[in-house]
Design a protein around this motif. Sequence first.
Motif, mmCIF file in Angstrom:
data_model
loop_
_atom_site.group_PDB
_atom_site.id
_atom_site.type_symbol
_atom_site.label_atom_id
_atom_site.label_comp_id
_atom_site.label_asym_id
_atom_site.label_seq_id
_atom_site.Cartn_x
_atom_site.Cartn_y
_atom_site.Cartn_z
ATOM 1 N N ALA A 1 -5.045 2.958 -11.031
ATOM 2 C CA ALA A 1 -4.560 3.516 -9.769
ATOM 3 C C ALA A 1 -5.362 4.766 -9.402
ATOM 4 N N ARG A 2 -5.762 5.509 -10.431
ATOM 5 C CA ARG A 2 -6.480 6.762 -10.176
ATOM 6 C C ARG A 2 -7.954 6.543 -9.895
ATOM 7 N N THR A 3 -8.507 5.423 -10.378
ATOM 8 C CA THR A 3 -9.935 5.147 -10.183
ATOM 9 C C THR A 3 -10.128 3.765 -9.586
ATOM 10 N N PRO A 4 -9.612 3.547 -8.368
ATOM 11 C CA PRO A 4 -9.701 2.213 -7.785
ATOM 12 C C PRO A 4 -11.133 1.764 -7.563
ATOM 13 N N THR B 1 0.845 -1.189 0.000
ATOM 14 C CA THR B 1 0.000 0.000 0.000
ATOM 15 C C THR B 1 0.880 1.239 0.000
ATOM 16 N N TRP C 1 2.598 2.597 -8.670
ATOM 17 C CA TRP C 1 2.175 3.160 -7.384
ATOM 18 C C TRP C 1 2.263 4.679 -7.501
ATOM 19 N N GLY D 1 -1.752 7.461 1.153
ATOM 20 C CA GLY D 1 -2.224 8.130 -0.053
ATOM 21 C C GLY D 1 -1.716 7.501 -1.338
ATOM 22 N N SER E 1 1.821 8.562 -5.990
ATOM 23 C CA SER E 1 1.746 9.413 -4.810
ATOM 24 C C SER E 1 1.419 10.807 -5.325
ATOM 25 N N ARG F 1 -1.456 5.127 -4.319
ATOM 26 C CA ARG F 1 -2.486 4.310 -4.964
ATOM 27 C C ARG F 1 -1.850 3.357 -5.960
ATOM 28 N N HIS F 2 -2.434 2.175 -6.059
ATOM 29 C CA HIS F 2 -1.830 1.126 -6.877
ATOM 30 C C HIS F 2 -2.761 0.698 -8.019
ATOM 31 N N GLY F 3 -2.161 0.437 -9.150
ATOM 32 C CA GLY F 3 -2.901 -0.135 -10.267
ATOM 33 C C GLY F 3 -1.968 -1.034 -11.059
#
Lengths: 300, 156
Positions: free
Chosen positions: A292-295, A178, A209, A182, A211, A184-186
């Motif tokens: 990543a931007r739209t989990p 994680t 990832w 803040g 940030s 985010r992962h995709g």
Amino acid sequence: MQVPAHFEYEKAASVSHALLLLARYGQDARILAGGHSLIPMMKLRLAQPEALVDINGLTDELRYLRVSGGELRIGALVTHAQLLESELVGQHFAILHDAEQVIADPIVRNWGTIGGSLCQADPSEDLSAAFAALKGSMVVQGRDGSRVVPAREFHTGPYETVVAPGELLTEIRLPIRTGAAGARHGSAYVKVARRVGDWPVGAAGAAIWLSGDTIADAGIGLAAVGARNFAAAPAEEFLRGAPASTQSLRRAGQLAAEHCQPVPDQRGPADYKRHLASELTVRALVTAMRRARTPAAGRP
Amino acid sequence: MQVNVTVNGTVFTREVEPRLLLIHFLRDELGLTGSHWGCDTSNCGACVVWLDDVPVKSCTVLTAMADGRRVRTVEDLDRGGQLDPVQQGFAECHGLQCGFCTPGMMMTARWLLDHNPDPSAEQVREAISGQVCRCTGYENIVRSVLWAAKHEGGGT
């Protein structure tokens, strides 16, 4: 009629029994899991083991998907179909569902196993690239204990791995990172093949990832295009700390392709494969970044 | 080696070579010639049977691997002379031309409908994507499966 040559057949009753059998038969023994790589090779005499140790009965010990110690742990006997169907897998690593949808065909995926695919060690094998992108590791067990090998050190060459005679691949571990607050992962996987069920002409997997508007970290895996360790380390290094822009991803694609050494074959010439390495890296990165931007949106 | 394989509900005990492939066990040992032996390279799917309730290409499975397991072949589709809806669909929609791929196609179709009673044409195509019809009769095969879905009450 294609039939394998003679061999001794042993059914393992447990992992320790399998290791005992492997020790008894020495380096001419092979593990039989789903058999969907090994049996065709035996029919063609590309493999001619003296003994097969069948581990299909070891579902309690080797067929599981679970999160433990901050990692997704995949038992070596998990089938491709199970990986594809698993919500747990999709929730953490969309790249694996992308890849599984284009590995072999639905019928082959029913019996083909993850461990078997990795140990076949075909340079075009999709999961090897996906696991390289995710910077996973493999657990290899011998009679004296087990060791953990990074995915990027698992393969020692075409059709060769670090799994020594007498050893067994038991588990694949994928870190669930994680990262900082803040982050985010995709992730995503893209493959070009000539037809359903075929090996890729070229394929790329990406994990990213974010940030804020910066790429905190990235993993890029490549199959079938002559990438060292199935990975594109120079492109990853470039992306670390780079702005999360299309321009960054395009540059990463160029770097990935520059470090590939594709071999021309019936699936395509080297130039085309190099082009695919670049283009598919970009496409995988673009999708990974969008995810990543739209989990919450899940997979498109 | 001795194997015990339950085929279409009956247990068969046979002495076999470990290298005997399941397709040859079914056809040559048991005389169940409904399953076809096609490409021998796990590409064509003419040999698809169910092994422990999932479709598998039986040219790529050792009989030894089926020891203690259940196999279902195309011979088990009908019930007391009443054709399975999948078989009826293939008859109604001309789902077979030369018939060689048919047993494998029908076993996959039966499995699909058991798990997804109302598939889209796209889902049917995906399900049979690992199987080859050299007559290229895919349109009719897809129609046949959808016909079966409709007449089983699942289709719309």
